[in-house]
Enzyme design. Structure first.
Site, PDB file in Angstrom:
ATOM      1  N   HIS A  72       0.848  -1.201   0.000  1.00 20.97           N
ATOM      2  CA  HIS A  72       0.000   0.000   0.000  1.00 20.97           C
ATOM      3  C   HIS A  72       0.879   1.245   0.000  1.00 20.97           C
ATOM      4  CE1 HIS A  72      -4.140  -1.612   1.372  1.00 20.97           C
ATOM      5  NE2 HIS A  72      -3.534  -2.460   0.570  1.00 20.97           N
ATOM      6  N   TYR A 200      -9.718   5.158   6.816  1.00 22.00           N
ATOM      7  CA  TYR A 200     -10.003   5.515   8.206  1.00 22.00           C
ATOM      8  C   TYR A 200     -11.149   6.524   8.180  1.00 22.00           C
ATOM      9  CZ  TYR A 200      -5.667   3.422   9.982  1.00 22.00           C
ATOM     10  OH  TYR A 200      -4.674   2.541  10.340  1.00 22.00           O
ATOM     11  N   PRO A 292      -5.006   0.093  18.423  1.00 18.06           N
ATOM     12  CA  PRO A 292      -4.666  -0.393  17.073  1.00 18.06           C
ATOM     13  C   PRO A 292      -4.751   0.652  15.967  1.00 18.06           C
ATOM     14  CG  PRO A 292      -6.796  -1.266  17.779  1.00 18.06           C
ATOM     15  CD  PRO A 292      -6.225  -0.544  18.946  1.00 18.06           C
ATOM     16  N   LYS A 296       0.510  -0.237  14.998  1.00 16.51           N
ATOM     17  CA  LYS A 296       1.902  -0.285  15.464  1.00 16.51           C
ATOM     18  C   LYS A 296       2.253  -1.486  16.352  1.00 16.51           C
ATOM     19  CE  LYS A 296       3.674   3.279  13.547  1.00 16.51           C
ATOM     20  NZ  LYS A 296       3.527   2.759  12.210  1.00 16.51           N
ATOM     21  N   TYR A 383       3.468   6.579  10.045  1.00 21.41           N
ATOM     22  CA  TYR A 383       2.647   5.424   9.667  1.00 21.41           C
ATOM     23  C   TYR A 383       3.496   4.325   9.028  1.00 21.41           C
ATOM     24  CZ  TYR A 383      -1.624   2.919   8.596  1.00 21.41           C
ATOM     25  OH  TYR A 383      -2.612   1.968   8.575  1.00 21.41           O
TER      26      TYR A 383
HETATM   27  C1  LIG Z   1      -7.988  -5.623  16.759  1.00 20.48           C
HETATM   28  C2  LIG Z   1      -6.482  -5.526  16.701  1.00 20.48           C
HETATM   29  C3  LIG Z   1      -5.878  -5.012  15.555  1.00 20.48           C
HETATM   30  C4  LIG Z   1      -4.499  -4.880  15.498  1.00 20.48           C
HETATM   31  N1  LIG Z   1      -3.942  -4.350  14.354  1.00 20.48           N
HETATM   32  C5  LIG Z   1      -2.612  -4.199  14.287  1.00 20.48           C
HETATM   33  C6  LIG Z   1      -1.973  -3.721  13.063  1.00 20.48           C
HETATM   34  O1  LIG Z   1      -2.627  -3.452  12.037  1.00 20.48           O
HETATM   35  N2  LIG Z   1      -0.614  -3.603  13.044  1.00 20.48           N
HETATM   36  C7  LIG Z   1       0.135  -3.929  14.143  1.00 20.48           C
HETATM   37  O2  LIG Z   1       1.365  -3.784  14.088  1.00 20.48           O
HETATM   38  N3  LIG Z   1      -0.429  -4.419  15.299  1.00 20.48           N
HETATM   39  C8  LIG Z   1      -1.769  -4.577  15.402  1.00 20.48           C
HETATM   40  N4  LIG Z   1      -2.319  -5.126  16.536  1.00 20.48           N
HETATM   41  C9  LIG Z   1      -1.454  -5.507  17.677  1.00 20.48           C
HETATM   42  C10 LIG Z   1      -0.769  -6.878  17.514  1.00 20.48           C
HETATM   43  O3  LIG Z   1      -1.714  -7.871  17.243  1.00 20.48           O
HETATM   44  C11 LIG Z   1       0.027  -7.221  18.792  1.00 20.48           C
HETATM   45  O4  LIG Z   1       0.817  -6.119  19.133  1.00 20.48           O
HETATM   46  C12 LIG Z   1       0.924  -8.463  18.602  1.00 20.48           C
HETATM   47  O5  LIG Z   1       0.144  -9.637  18.592  1.00 20.48           O
HETATM   48  C13 LIG Z   1       1.966  -8.579  19.722  1.00 20.48           C
HETATM   49  O6  LIG Z   1       2.678  -9.792  19.589  1.00 20.48           O
HETATM   50  P1  LIG Z   1       3.333 -10.488  20.861  1.00 20.48           P
HETATM   51  O7  LIG Z   1       3.960 -11.740  20.348  1.00 20.48           O
HETATM   52  O8  LIG Z   1       4.160  -9.531  21.599  1.00 20.48           O
HETATM   53  O9  LIG Z   1       2.109 -10.839  21.826  1.00 20.48           O
HETATM   54  P2  LIG Z   1       0.902 -11.837  21.594  1.00 20.48           P
HETATM   55  O10 LIG Z   1       0.492 -11.848  20.170  1.00 20.48           O
HETATM   56  O11 LIG Z   1      -0.117 -11.487  22.625  1.00 20.48           O
HETATM   57  O12 LIG Z   1       1.516 -13.269  21.920  1.00 20.48           O
HETATM   58  C14 LIG Z   1       1.815 -13.662  23.254  1.00 20.48           C
HETATM   59  C15 LIG Z   1       1.773 -15.173  23.349  1.00 20.48           C
HETATM   60  O13 LIG Z   1       2.123 -15.571  24.677  1.00 20.48           O
HETATM   61  C16 LIG Z   1       1.228 -16.588  25.122  1.00 20.48           C
HETATM   62  N5  LIG Z   1       1.160 -16.564  26.587  1.00 20.48           N
HETATM   63  C17 LIG Z   1       0.499 -15.698  27.382  1.00 20.48           C
HETATM   64  N6  LIG Z   1       0.676 -15.998  28.671  1.00 20.48           N
HETATM   65  C18 LIG Z   1       1.485 -17.080  28.702  1.00 20.48           C
HETATM   66  C19 LIG Z   1       2.020 -17.867  29.766  1.00 20.48           C
HETATM   67  N7  LIG Z   1       1.755 -17.578  31.058  1.00 20.48           N
HETATM   68  N8  LIG Z   1       2.805 -18.922  29.460  1.00 20.48           N
HETATM   69  C20 LIG Z   1       3.107 -19.211  28.154  1.00 20.48           C
HETATM   70  N9  LIG Z   1       2.600 -18.503  27.100  1.00 20.48           N
HETATM   71  C21 LIG Z   1       1.809 -17.453  27.382  1.00 20.48           C
HETATM   72  C22 LIG Z   1      -0.086 -16.226  24.452  1.00 20.48           C
HETATM   73  O14 LIG Z   1      -0.965 -17.343  24.359  1.00 20.48           O
HETATM   74  C23 LIG Z   1       0.386 -15.744  23.089  1.00 20.48           C
HETATM   75  O15 LIG Z   1       0.456 -16.779  22.137  1.00 20.48           O
HETATM   76  C24 LIG Z   1      -3.700  -5.284  16.613  1.00 20.48           C
HETATM   77  C25 LIG Z   1      -4.298  -5.828  17.753  1.00 20.48           C
HETATM   78  C26 LIG Z   1      -5.671  -5.951  17.812  1.00 20.48           C
HETATM   79  C27 LIG Z   1      -6.301  -6.552  19.059  1.00 20.48           C
END
Ligand SMILES: Cc1cc2nc3c(=O)[nH]c(=O)nc-3n(C[C@H](O)[C@H](O)[C@H](O)COP(=O)(O)OP(=O)(O)OC[C@H]3O[C@@H](n4cnc5c(N)ncnc54)[C@H](O)[C@@H]3O)c2cc1C
Length: 388
Positions: A72, A200, A292, A296, A383
């Protein structure tokens, strides 16, 4: 069991860290409390910055993203029925990639399986021990047995509700939080997107976002109250609430259909400082959350992983602790800029205040964004992602 780095959580940050470390010969084990199938079904992020694409390439898992992702070069903002476009390409020379988090997770899981690196799914009661000592270890329950992993370092990549941040010494951690009085009600549908670019929408009825995953799969969001019950949102009601917020062209092009996923996400800004406690390092949503709106969250998780993987690689290759010492400060400098941008976009586009003064200020700020090349450039730079 012994490994060099025990990684808690198999979300994007844990899987990406594991892949980058493995490429540099650093042993790691991932502990995930859910099953792999469950992790793969979580529909979340969709917009990937150039620097995140580069990191996925470096980890050797970018092939499908380049084949199936949608580049995009700009984004559209619709204010009270009138659409405006901001070109990333013209302002910054860069683009973003629309490619679902579920696909990135699948690519990372496949990459990990291909190199035979261990992930223990359904690992319950994960507990961190000795993080302030030189001999940390992790205990957990899997296959009905309590097990232990000894390691050099623990990477807490277990998201906002995980155990890692809670294991940091209470007195050593400072948290900053802003909870917004609203959420996003999102649906995923197998219908063609209303536009080739994200729209948006700022509207008196509330915010909306027209997004997509593929040319035949759309993702739409509506601003909703935090008290909303998902059961009271049949698909028909969602479409009826979305239509009046769109401009005429988008309304004409909107193809409605049954949802294949529907969820409500609360909006929150959160930062925990610092991100290192002895041998424990936090990364991704475990340390910070952004609303969201600015797309980011996943990108910040990737940038933490970039700093942390480089620091660990340097430690094992050169016995230098310099990168580990600077990890928290480096990561937080980038995080706060993304926090600011995500907060600003949220305040700019949602119906948060009923005070006409606040609404006039919102409109004046949007008008400035559309008329000023400098303002549009700052928006585009943030962005598409600031350079490291
Ligand atoms: C509606 C929505 C839209 C979004 N859109 C965007 C976007 O367009 N662009 C963007 O960059 N970000 C976006 N995000 C944010 C993005 O999804 C998260 O920032 C991202 O998933 C973070 O990754 P992570 O691996 O740090 O955490 P998570 O994805 O939360 O992964 C953490 C993992 O740890 C596991 N876990 C938790 N507790 C324990 C435990 N005690 N023991 C073992 N495992 C455990 C969980 O099950 C999970 O699998 C969006 C989020 C939402 C909700």
């Amino acid at each position: 069991m012994r490994t060099q780095v025990a990684i808690i959580g198999a979300g994007p940050s844990g899987l990406l860290l594991g892949q980058l470390l493995h490429k540099h010969g650093i042993d790691n084990v991932i502990l995930e409390r859910q099953t792999g199938e469950y992790v793969l079904e979580r529909v979340r992020a969709g917009v990937i910055e150039q620097v995140t694409m580069d990191l996925l390439d470096e980890a050797g898992v970018g092939v499908r993203m380049h084949e199936d992702g949608l580049l995009h070069e700009g984004v559209q903002i619709c204010v009270n029925g009138v659409r405006h476009r901001i070109s990333f390409k013209d302002m910054t020379g860069k683009s973003v990639m629309v490619y679902g988090q579920t696909e990135i997770t699948k690519d990372l899981m496949d990459g990990r399986a291909a190199v035979g690196a261990p992930t223990i799914y359904a690992a319950y009661d994960v507990s961190l021990h000795g993080i302030l000592s030189d001999t940390p270890h992790v205990t957990f329950r899997a296959d009905g047995k309590v097990q232990q992993i000894e390691c050099d370092f623990i990477a807490g990549c277990d998201g906002f509700h995980g155990v890692s941040r809670k294991s940091a010494p209470h007195a050593a951690i400072v948290t900053h939080e802003r909870v917004y009085p609203l959420g996003w009600l999102g649906i995923l549908t197998d219908t063609p997107p209303v536009s080739e670019e994200l729209i948006y929408v700022r509207h008196p009825l509330g915010f909306a976002l027209c997004s997509m995953r593929t040319p035949t799969r759309s993702r739409y969001y509506l601003q909703c109250s935090l008290a909303e019950d998902i059961e009271s949102w049949p698909d028909e009601r969602f479409w009826e609430e979305l239509k009046p917020r769109l401009d005429e062209e988008a309304r004409d092009r909107l193809v409605t259909g049954p949802s294949i996923e529907k969820s409500i996400a609360p909006l929150r800004s959160f930062v925990a400082e610092p991100m290192r406690f002895g041998r424990l390092f936090l990364a991704g949503d475990a340390a910070h959350i952004v609303p969201p709106t600015g797309a980011k969250g996943l990108n910040l998780a990737a940038s933490d992983v970039r700093y942390l993987s480089q620091a660990l690689i340097e430690y094992y290759a050169e016995k230098s602790e310099a990168g580990l010492k600077h990890y928290s400060d480096r990561a937080l400098a980038r995080i706060w800029k993304a926090e600011r941008f995500s907060w600003w976009m949220t305040m700019l586009l949602h119906r948060i205040s009923e005070d006409p003064f606040d609404q006039k200020i919102q409109l004046a700020e949007l008008d400035y964004l559309f008329r000023s090349k400098a303002a549009a450039t700052v928006f585009a730079e943030n962005y598409v992602g600031l350079p490291y």
